[in-house]
Design an enzyme around this catalytic site. Sequence first.
Site, mmCIF file in Angstrom:
data_model
loop_
_atom_site.group_PDB
_atom_site.id
_atom_site.type_symbol
_atom_site.label_atom_id
_atom_site.label_comp_id
_atom_site.label_asym_id
_atom_site.label_seq_id
_atom_site.Cartn_x
_atom_site.Cartn_y
_atom_site.Cartn_z
ATOM 1 N N GLY A 116 -1.831 -8.499 -9.771
ATOM 2 C CA GLY A 116 -2.788 -9.604 -9.662
ATOM 3 C C GLY A 116 -3.926 -9.453 -10.664
ATOM 4 O O GLY A 116 -4.236 -10.390 -11.421
ATOM 5 N N ASP A 139 1.920 0.716 -4.485
ATOM 6 C CA ASP A 139 3.282 0.162 -4.331
ATOM 7 C C ASP A 139 4.219 0.571 -5.465
ATOM 8 O O ASP A 139 5.434 0.471 -5.317
ATOM 9 C CB ASP A 139 3.238 -1.373 -4.290
ATOM 10 C CG ASP A 139 2.357 -1.911 -3.176
ATOM 11 O OD1 ASP A 139 2.117 -1.182 -2.210
ATOM 12 O OD2 ASP A 139 1.916 -3.076 -3.293
ATOM 13 N N GLU A 234 7.490 -2.352 4.655
ATOM 14 C CA GLU A 234 6.957 -3.549 5.330
ATOM 15 C C GLU A 234 7.646 -4.838 4.871
ATOM 16 O O GLU A 234 7.728 -5.809 5.616
ATOM 17 C CB GLU A 234 5.439 -3.662 5.092
ATOM 18 C CG GLU A 234 5.047 -3.788 3.616
ATOM 19 C CD GLU A 234 3.556 -3.811 3.361
ATOM 20 O OE1 GLU A 234 2.776 -3.636 4.314
ATOM 21 O OE2 GLU A 234 3.167 -4.004 2.188
ATOM 22 N N HIS A 283 -3.279 1.243 6.237
ATOM 23 C CA HIS A 283 -4.199 1.571 5.140
ATOM 24 C C HIS A 283 -4.487 3.054 4.975
ATOM 25 O O HIS A 283 -5.153 3.436 4.014
ATOM 26 C CB HIS A 283 -5.487 0.771 5.301
ATOM 27 C CG HIS A 283 -5.242 -0.700 5.118
ATOM 28 N ND1 HIS A 283 -4.742 -1.485 6.117
ATOM 29 C CD2 HIS A 283 -5.359 -1.493 4.031
ATOM 30 C CE1 HIS A 283 -4.582 -2.715 5.674
ATOM 31 N NE2 HIS A 283 -4.947 -2.755 4.413
HETATM 32 O O1 F6P Z 1 -0.572 -3.844 -2.817
HETATM 33 C C1 F6P Z 1 -1.114 -2.784 -2.107
HETATM 34 C C2 F6P Z 1 -1.053 -3.040 -0.638
HETATM 35 O O2 F6P Z 1 -1.563 -1.899 0.014
HETATM 36 C C3 F6P Z 1 0.332 -3.427 -0.099
HETATM 37 O O3 F6P Z 1 1.182 -2.330 0.011
HETATM 38 C C4 F6P Z 1 -0.041 -4.097 1.191
HETATM 39 O O4 F6P Z 1 0.933 -5.024 1.610
HETATM 40 C C5 F6P Z 1 -1.313 -4.789 0.854
HETATM 41 O O5 F6P Z 1 -1.865 -4.137 -0.269
HETATM 42 C C6 F6P Z 1 -2.316 -4.792 1.972
HETATM 43 O O6 F6P Z 1 -3.411 -5.538 1.596
HETATM 44 P P1 F6P Z 1 -4.745 -5.665 2.433
HETATM 45 O O7 F6P Z 1 -5.627 -4.519 2.033
HETATM 46 O O8 F6P Z 1 -5.286 -6.983 2.041
HETATM 47 O O9 F6P Z 1 -4.370 -5.579 3.888
#
Ligand code: F6P
Length: 367
Positions: A116, A139, A234, A283
Amino acid sequence: MRIAISTGGGDAPGLNAVIRAAVLSAIARGWTVLGIKRGYMGLLGEDEVVPLTRDVVRGIQHLGGTILRTTNRGNPFCYPTRQPDGTIVEVDRSDELIENARNLGIQAIISIGGDGSLAIGQKLFEKGVRLVGVPKTIDNDVSGTVTTFGFDTAVSTALEAIDKLHTTAESHDRVMILEVMGRHTGFIALHSGFAGAADVILIPEIPYDLDSICKVVSDRDRSGKKYTMIVVAEGAFPEGGVTSILGASLPGQAPRVGGVSAQLAREIQERTGKETRSMVLGHLQRGGMPTGYDRLLATRFGGAAIRAIADGRWGHMVALQTPNIVTIPITEALRETKRVDPNHDIVLTARATGISFGQPIRKGGAT
Ligand code: F6P
């Protein structure tokens, strides 16, 4: 030379190590460095732009998070903006950003982020901003680089969880499912599940078949191995099915992926009669100290970004192409999302050592 650094998107262990290496390398050349707070918000009047000195970056190489903060809701090209009637519309604020950067005397920007942020960086570059990218994401889904920093730490965190879940699964004769991050890719699940000797690994690149997963559980049970450890990405989904999405995200954010493990746990318990538990690691995978590997990679990237600026490699991203750090056009990295190759040696060895990917059982073939 006056440069600025921005960290955008979800955080990843190693961001501070990149910042430190870039700042120290820039200072060594006699340049000055500014830090743009919270993605690009600091250049949009929504946060600050701060000087990054030797003192500011002292002792941060081993720290998780980012001293610059970050956001995944601050795309300057479609910035979520509340209207007087309460509705939120996306506004292009890129010209304002560029103008503010010019007023601050910023001559080049290092943008540290995932796909992004790199896409935003490319668009800024196309509007004339002298910008160099640094790929970051737990990721590991950015093309053109063998790996991104943050990935190794996330894998280690997931691995520790698998080791712990293994022992409780065995004590209780349970099926235990661990859901790990990765959005639409299965690198974290594959690497941690493989290293942690999971019995089943489910990734988006190999859609799964519930019957096959249940057969693994039942076969193990019959052979005396009363527990089963499953690691699911996920973004994994069943054959003919779709990725599970968690509720609504906030304006400007991508949909939140997740929830597959709870669904699977219900289905497996119902079909096999085996007590099944699931947990979402979440997280935790983004937090904590970067591993030695990630610190090393992040520090190399930070130094390489400064060399890329000195060489005028605008619109390029630093990348690991083992054993070297190179630069490649950001467009090359953005061409496609890097995904697990189902014929990769890790997948082949995993299968050969008895790990199932939940694929339909075909005569004479592994699952
Ligand atoms: O892209 C990194 C990531 O940690 C993904 O693995 C996960 O789906 C997403 O970000 C989670 O994002 P957020 O912090 O918005 O919950």
